[in-house]
Design an enzyme around this catalytic site. Structure first.
Site, PDB file in Angstrom:
ATOM      1  N   GLN A 195      -8.186  18.719  10.743  1.00  0.00           N
ATOM      2  CA  GLN A 195      -7.136  17.790  11.163  1.00  0.00           C
ATOM      3  C   GLN A 195      -7.679  16.365  11.178  1.00  0.00           C
ATOM      4  O   GLN A 195      -8.782  16.134  11.680  1.00  0.00           O
ATOM      5  CB  GLN A 195      -6.627  18.168  12.555  1.00  0.00           C
ATOM      6  CG  GLN A 195      -5.999  19.550  12.637  1.00  0.00           C
ATOM      7  CD  GLN A 195      -4.601  19.617  12.027  1.00  0.00           C
ATOM      8  OE1 GLN A 195      -4.045  18.617  11.607  1.00  0.00           O
ATOM      9  NE2 GLN A 195      -4.046  20.819  11.974  1.00  0.00           N
ATOM     10  N   CYS A 216       0.799  -1.223   0.000  1.00  0.00           N
ATOM     11  CA  CYS A 216       0.000   0.000   0.000  1.00  0.00           C
ATOM     12  C   CYS A 216       0.834   1.277   0.000  1.00  0.00           C
ATOM     13  O   CYS A 216       0.658   2.127  -0.860  1.00  0.00           O
ATOM     14  CB  CYS A 216      -0.940  -0.044   1.195  1.00  0.00           C
ATOM     15  SG  CYS A 216      -1.747   1.494   1.579  1.00  0.00           S
ATOM     16  N   CYS A 265      -8.757  -0.512   6.525  1.00  0.00           N
ATOM     17  CA  CYS A 265      -7.448   0.127   6.693  1.00  0.00           C
ATOM     18  C   CYS A 265      -7.327   0.409   8.180  1.00  0.00           C
ATOM     19  O   CYS A 265      -8.203   1.062   8.758  1.00  0.00           O
ATOM     20  CB  CYS A 265      -7.392   1.426   5.887  1.00  0.00           C
ATOM     21  SG  CYS A 265      -6.049   2.502   6.389  1.00  0.00           S
ATOM     22  N   CYS A 323       3.152  20.476   9.693  1.00  0.00           N
ATOM     23  CA  CYS A 323       3.164  19.017   9.471  1.00  0.00           C
ATOM     24  C   CYS A 323       4.386  18.641   8.642  1.00  0.00           C
ATOM     25  O   CYS A 323       4.507  17.495   8.215  1.00  0.00           O
ATOM     26  CB  CYS A 323       1.882  18.565   8.797  1.00  0.00           C
ATOM     27  SG  CYS A 323       1.646  19.301   7.187  1.00  0.00           S
TER      28      CYS A 323
HETATM   29  N1  SAH Z   1      -5.057  25.668  11.173  1.00  0.00           N
HETATM   30  C1  SAH Z   1      -6.003  24.810  10.510  1.00  0.00           C
HETATM   31  C2  SAH Z   1      -5.653  24.497   9.082  1.00  0.00           C
HETATM   32  C3  SAH Z   1      -4.259  24.060   8.810  1.00  0.00           C
HETATM   33  S1  SAH Z   1      -4.018  23.336   7.235  1.00  0.00           S
HETATM   34  C4  SAH Z   1      -6.251  23.568  11.304  1.00  0.00           C
HETATM   35  O1  SAH Z   1      -5.521  23.240  12.225  1.00  0.00           O
HETATM   36  O2  SAH Z   1      -7.220  22.867  11.007  1.00  0.00           O
HETATM   37  C5  SAH Z   1      -3.384  24.619   6.276  1.00  0.00           C
HETATM   38  C6  SAH Z   1      -4.455  25.528   5.756  1.00  0.00           C
HETATM   39  O3  SAH Z   1      -3.790  26.531   4.980  1.00  0.00           O
HETATM   40  C7  SAH Z   1      -5.479  24.879   4.824  1.00  0.00           C
HETATM   41  O4  SAH Z   1      -6.774  25.140   5.310  1.00  0.00           O
HETATM   42  C8  SAH Z   1      -5.246  25.570   3.472  1.00  0.00           C
HETATM   43  O5  SAH Z   1      -6.430  25.756   2.730  1.00  0.00           O
HETATM   44  C9  SAH Z   1      -4.636  26.891   3.905  1.00  0.00           C
HETATM   45  N2  SAH Z   1      -3.775  27.576   2.929  1.00  0.00           N
HETATM   46  C10 SAH Z   1      -2.950  27.030   2.016  1.00  0.00           C
HETATM   47  N3  SAH Z   1      -2.278  27.980   1.368  1.00  0.00           N
HETATM   48  C11 SAH Z   1      -2.656  29.161   1.892  1.00  0.00           C
HETATM   49  C12 SAH Z   1      -2.292  30.515   1.637  1.00  0.00           C
HETATM   50  N4  SAH Z   1      -1.407  30.825   0.715  1.00  0.00           N
HETATM   51  N5  SAH Z   1      -2.876  31.469   2.382  1.00  0.00           N
HETATM   52  C13 SAH Z   1      -3.796  31.153   3.326  1.00  0.00           C
HETATM   53  N6  SAH Z   1      -4.177  29.894   3.599  1.00  0.00           N
HETATM   54  C14 SAH Z   1      -3.617  28.908   2.896  1.00  0.00           C
END
Ligand code: SAH
Length: 493
Positions: free
Chosen positions: A324, A123, A200, A449
């Site tokens: 998340q 996988c 999974c 991440c």
């Molecule tokens: N803080 C949130 C999301 C984190 S993920 C949480 O913990 O759930 C990262 C986020 O960044 C995503 O929602 C994505 O859509 C956004 N993102 C990606 N590129 C971006 C940009 N250039 N400006 C603003 N947001 C952006």
């Protein structure tokens, strides 16, 4: 072109590599089938392939959990090999491209375990199931330690008590096997070949049950899986999102066309078997690229979103919004991030890359005011709804590129006391970081991440007046090579 040579960063907003964290969905790009990374580029000319068996010993691990070995003066990477182990490895050379495949382990590590998942070696969704939990923790700790060594020593990783069943979101792809029977599962590593699977082990079990029901219903409803090569058929993928606390379930049927014959009967039958499904959507993806979701979306049943609870607040989640994927660990991560922000109730907090507003809304109780900025318009709509739903009066959410937004904030001379940033895997950009430096918040909390891009961005902040205070790795993705890290920085002037 290597933009890092000029500025160190991509320009903000445009031409970003679409990652799961960016768009709330996973690209399904083909990867090469062997676990070992190709070393050197193939120059395009036809070359014959030569395969030999090499005896190697593993000296360490790459950031993505592959074993590092030396062979004829070359550094090779071998998937599923562990430090201290010796093994026979098939080394295939085509031109300047070298691929490896683990053939036989001749000396086993005491940290090697039998992967509980029978699909593991095909996988590729998980990379560390052959390691004990202790070894997985150590690998992630050491990865973060090595990357962050110039900033300080990370705290011990926050691990997960039960490191399975955690993914609140699953994608399944459908197709036909050789006998023209419908199969559903994940893509085999580095290919678009579907591995038929009913379970999974890192998915929420409820999500897999729903998918299995859909797969069985497809036959009786004469629903054809989509074929990427002939571009015929109907159902491409099924996306399931589960609210861990609420128990609500969203099913997104990703189809190649909006013409869905027998739609009502299908929806009714699915709901009858799974009354816990609270919303069903049809997403139309007729593109020929590797993204799961298309632009067109139609709600077939329910409100089109599910609700979940995180750190005591309720959140509405759309099909396309990022949320998340490990809610148990997310609570730990968010608590840590907000603790690092050291809020007293007066601060203006920027929640950058805010998704559906989770971090900002949870922090709002302890802040004067929260400003959230996010690129995905569905996520911003969810964030605004979520602030109303939770009676939060001191948070505002804006749609746009975080870098561009911060440049404008800095140009208008606005102030921010704390910036919490949680960018996608590709990290932040120079527009954003240089504006942070201009706005001079007394504290920056950087959630990531991808510690590789995080380290790059931290270097910029450290060079421009900030000092790293603490580094906390969190295991958000057990069994995989991914690790989340939250870092706090303080302005030193
Ligand atoms: N803080 C949130 C999301 C984190 S993920 C949480 O913990 O759930 C990262 C986020 O960044 C995503 O929602 C994505 O859509 C956004 N993102 C990606 N590129 C971006 C940009 N250039 N400006 C603003 N947001 C952006």
């Amino acid at each position: 072109m290597n933009k890092r040579k000029n500025s160190g960063y991509r320009k903000s907003g445009k031409n970003r590599n679409k990652s799961e964290k960016q768009y709330g969905q996973q690209p399904t790009a083909r990867r090469s089938r062997t676990g070992g990374k190709s070393q050197g580029a193939n120059d395009g000319r036809e070359r014959s392939k030569k395969t030999v068996t090499a005896e190697v010993s593993c000296s360490g691990l790459t950031n993505d959990g592959k074993g590092i070995v030396q062979w004829k003066g070359k550094r090779l990477e071998v998937a599923h090999l562990m430090p201290g182990e010796t093994a026979e490895v098939l080394v295939s050379t085509t031109g300047r491209t070298v691929k490896t495949e683990l053939k036989r382990i001749t000396n086993r590590s005491k940290d090697r375990v039998k992967p509980p998942c029978s699909y593991y070696y095909d996988c590729g969704g998980c990379q560390l199931q052959h390691m004990s939990e202790r070894a997985q923790k150590r690998v992630k700790q050491e990865t973060v330690e090595a990357l962050m060594k110039s900033f300080g020593k990370p705290e011990p990783i926050m691990a997960m008590d039960h490191p399975y069943d955690y993914r609140n979101k699953s994608h399944t792809t459908f197709g036909l096997n050789k006998n023209r029977q419908i199969i559903g599962g994940l893509y085999a590593q580095n290919t678009h070949d579907i591995i038929p699977m009913d379970r999974c082990l890192i998915h929420d079990p409820k999500a897999d049950e729903v998918v299995n029901t859909i797969k069985n219903m497809m036959k009786s409803f004469k629903m054809q899986p989509y074929n990427e090569d002939t571009r015929r058929g109907f159902l491409r993928h099924v996306l399931v999102k589960v609210g861990k606390v609420s128990g609500e379930i969203m099913v997104v049927l990703v189809a190649a066309t909006s013409v869905f014959k027998g739609k009502n009967n299908f929806v009714n039958a699915l709901r009858k078997t799974h009354p816990e499904i609270t919303t069903i959507l049809l997403n139309v993806n007729n593109r020929n690229d590797s993204m799961v979701l298309g632009d067109q979306e139609k709600v077939l049943f329910g409100k089109g979103t599910i609700t979940d609870t995180l750190c005591g607040l309720k959140f509405d989640i759309s099909a396309k919004s990022f949320y998340q994927i490990n809610p148990v660990q997310t609570e730990k991560l968010y608590k840590k991030a907000i603790e690092m922000a050291q809020l007293t109730g007066k601060e203006t907090v920027v929640d950058a890359y805010c998704g559906i507003g989770t971090i900002g809304l949870i922090a709002s109780k302890k802040a004067g005011k929260v400003i959230g900025i996010e690129l995905n318009k569905d996520a911003v709509r969810d964030a605004i709804g979520n602030s109303k739903r939770n009676g939060v009066k001191n948070a505002r959410f804006y749609q746009g590129d975080a870098g561009h937004f911060m440049v404008q904030m800095a140009a208008r001379g606005e102030k921010a006391d704390v910036v919490i940033m949680d960018p996608p895997r590709s990290g932040s950009d120079e527009a954003f970081l240089s504006s942070v430096v201009k706005l001079q918040p007394k504290r920056v909390v950087y959630v990531s991440c991808n510690p590789v891009t995080q380290e790059r961005d931290l270097k910029y902040l450290v060079k421009n007046g900030y000092a790293v205070e603490s580094i906390q790795p969190v295991d958000m993705f057990p069994q995989t090579n991914h690790v989340e890290t939250v870092v706090s920085l303080e302005l030193k002037l």
